[in-house]
Write an enzyme that holds these catalytic residues in place. Structure first.
Site, short mmCIF file in Angstrom:
data_model
loop_
_atom_site.label_atom_id
_atom_site.label_comp_id
_atom_site.label_asym_id
_atom_site.label_seq_id
_atom_site.Cartn_x
_atom_site.Cartn_y
_atom_site.Cartn_z
N ARG A 20 -5.39 4.11 2.50
CA ARG A 20 -6.38 4.81 3.34
C ARG A 20 -6.11 6.31 3.32
O ARG A 20 -4.97 6.73 3.18
CB ARG A 20 -6.29 4.34 4.79
CG ARG A 20 -6.75 2.96 4.96
CD ARG A 20 -6.78 2.53 6.41
NE ARG A 20 -7.13 1.13 6.40
CZ ARG A 20 -8.37 0.69 6.23
NH1 ARG A 20 -9.37 1.56 6.14
NH2 ARG A 20 -8.62 -0.59 6.15
N ASN A 55 3.78 10.69 -0.62
CA ASN A 55 2.90 9.65 -1.17
C ASN A 55 3.20 9.50 -2.65
O ASN A 55 3.64 10.44 -3.31
CB ASN A 55 1.44 10.08 -0.98
CG ASN A 55 0.45 9.09 -1.55
OD1 ASN A 55 0.53 7.88 -1.30
ND2 ASN A 55 -0.49 9.58 -2.36
N LEU A 66 -5.64 9.53 5.31
CA LEU A 66 -5.23 9.83 6.68
C LEU A 66 -5.94 11.09 7.20
O LEU A 66 -6.20 12.02 6.44
CB LEU A 66 -3.72 10.02 6.74
CG LEU A 66 -2.91 8.74 6.49
CD1 LEU A 66 -1.43 9.05 6.33
CD2 LEU A 66 -3.12 7.73 7.62
N HIS A 83 1.25 8.45 -6.26
CA HIS A 83 -0.08 8.24 -6.85
C HIS A 83 0.11 7.92 -8.34
O HIS A 83 0.89 8.58 -9.02
CB HIS A 83 -0.94 9.48 -6.67
CG HIS A 83 -2.34 9.28 -7.17
ND1 HIS A 83 -3.27 8.54 -6.49
CD2 HIS A 83 -2.94 9.70 -8.30
CE1 HIS A 83 -4.39 8.50 -7.18
NE2 HIS A 83 -4.22 9.20 -8.28
N SER A 88 5.45 -3.42 -4.04
CA SER A 88 6.54 -3.34 -5.04
C SER A 88 7.28 -2.01 -4.94
O SER A 88 8.50 -1.96 -5.17
CB SER A 88 6.02 -3.58 -6.45
OG SER A 88 5.30 -2.48 -6.93
N ASP A 109 -4.50 13.57 -2.40
CA ASP A 109 -3.79 13.63 -3.69
C ASP A 109 -3.62 15.06 -4.20
O ASP A 109 -3.63 15.30 -5.41
CB ASP A 109 -4.53 12.78 -4.75
CG ASP A 109 -4.57 11.30 -4.39
OD1 ASP A 109 -3.68 10.84 -3.66
OD2 ASP A 109 -5.50 10.61 -4.84
C1 GAR Z 1 0.90 1.74 -6.77
O1 GAR Z 1 0.56 1.77 -8.13
C2 GAR Z 1 0.62 3.08 -6.12
O2 GAR Z 1 0.90 4.17 -6.96
C3 GAR Z 1 -0.86 2.95 -5.85
O3 GAR Z 1 -1.04 1.63 -5.41
C4 GAR Z 1 -0.05 0.80 -6.02
C5 GAR Z 1 0.67 0.05 -4.92
O4 GAR Z 1 1.53 -0.91 -5.48
N1 GAR Z 1 -1.30 3.91 -4.89
C6 GAR Z 1 -2.49 4.49 -4.92
O5 GAR Z 1 -3.32 4.28 -5.78
C7 GAR Z 1 -2.73 5.49 -3.80
N2 GAR Z 1 -4.00 6.12 -3.98
P1 GAR Z 1 2.67 -1.58 -4.62
O6 GAR Z 1 2.02 -2.08 -3.32
O7 GAR Z 1 3.19 -2.70 -5.45
O8 GAR Z 1 3.71 -0.52 -4.33
#
Ligand code: GAR
Length: 210
Positions: free
Chosen positions: A91, A107, A93, A109, A13, A145
């Protein structure tokens, strides 16, 4: 125009929100590929619908993390992007790839870093009992992070929230924050000074400005 590739592991998304803001001109750059570690990622469908190459570099098809990352770097390099965008790439990196794209990899978070790193950040926030949560877009460094923060957006946490409800509320802000950060990058308005990102505000406002 500058170019970027997006790495995503699942739903995509954020990838979609970024594509939408490229289409409407808010992000002054071109997305040249979607790269995923997960052959079943819905992000692949989104790339196809947008006419963007979708590359699968499946973690499981390599003997170890080193081999996987070598292939991942080679795939990214095919596109020689100015920026690498981790949008729900799940993942950690390794140092080679992180160093290679130092200052050119971002990134998102789903927490107000440095709180709640790692997996299930939204559930961690609910369980901790914080009253404010949110998302962070940051440059990627070798510590997970923990890279220099570009943008954070906040949401309230309510007493009856669970991880899913809070995730949905944060996601709305992610879809704003990530395009904002990518736009600033391609406008050349971000400078990293130590662990602090300076945002140049001395540029003339433009029509798409938030
Ligand atoms: C998002 O909420 C993003 O912030 C999180 O995964 C989701 C991906 O949603 N990322 C993490 O937690 C990274 N550690 P999406 O595939 O719909 O963009």
């Amino acid at each position: 125009k500058g170019t970027f590739v997006v790495l995503a592991s699942g739903r995509g998304s954020n990838f979609q929100a970024i594509l939408d803001r490229v289409s409407d001109g808010y992000i002054p750059a071109v997305c040249t590929a979607l790269i995923t570690d997960n052959p079943l990622a819905h992000a692949i469908e989104r790339a196809r619908a947008a006419g963007i190459p979708g590359e699968v570099v499946s973690f499981k098809s390599f003997s170890d993390k080193q081999a996987y990352e070598t292939a991942l770097i080679a795939t990214i390099q095919k596109y020689n992007p100015d920026l690498v965008v981790l949008a729900g790439y799940m993942r950690i990196l390794g140092s080679e790839i992180v160093r290679k794209y130092s200052g050119r990899m971002v990134n998102i978070h789903p927490s107000l870093l440095p709180s709640f790193t790692g997996l299930h950040a939204q559930e961690q926030a609910v369980n901790y009992g914080v009253k404010v949560a949110g998302c962070t877009v940051h440059f990627v460094t070798e510590d997970m992070d923990a890279g220099p923060v570009i943008i954070q957006r906040t949401v309230p946490v309510f007493e009856n929230d669970d991880g899913d409800i809070l995730s949905d509320r944060i996601l709305v802000e992610e879809h704003k924050a990530f395009p904002q950060a990518i736009r600033l990058f391609f406008q050349g308005r971000l400078t990293i000074e130590g662990r602090v990102v300076k945002i140049d505000t001395n540029q003339a406002p433009s029509p798409g400005r938030d």
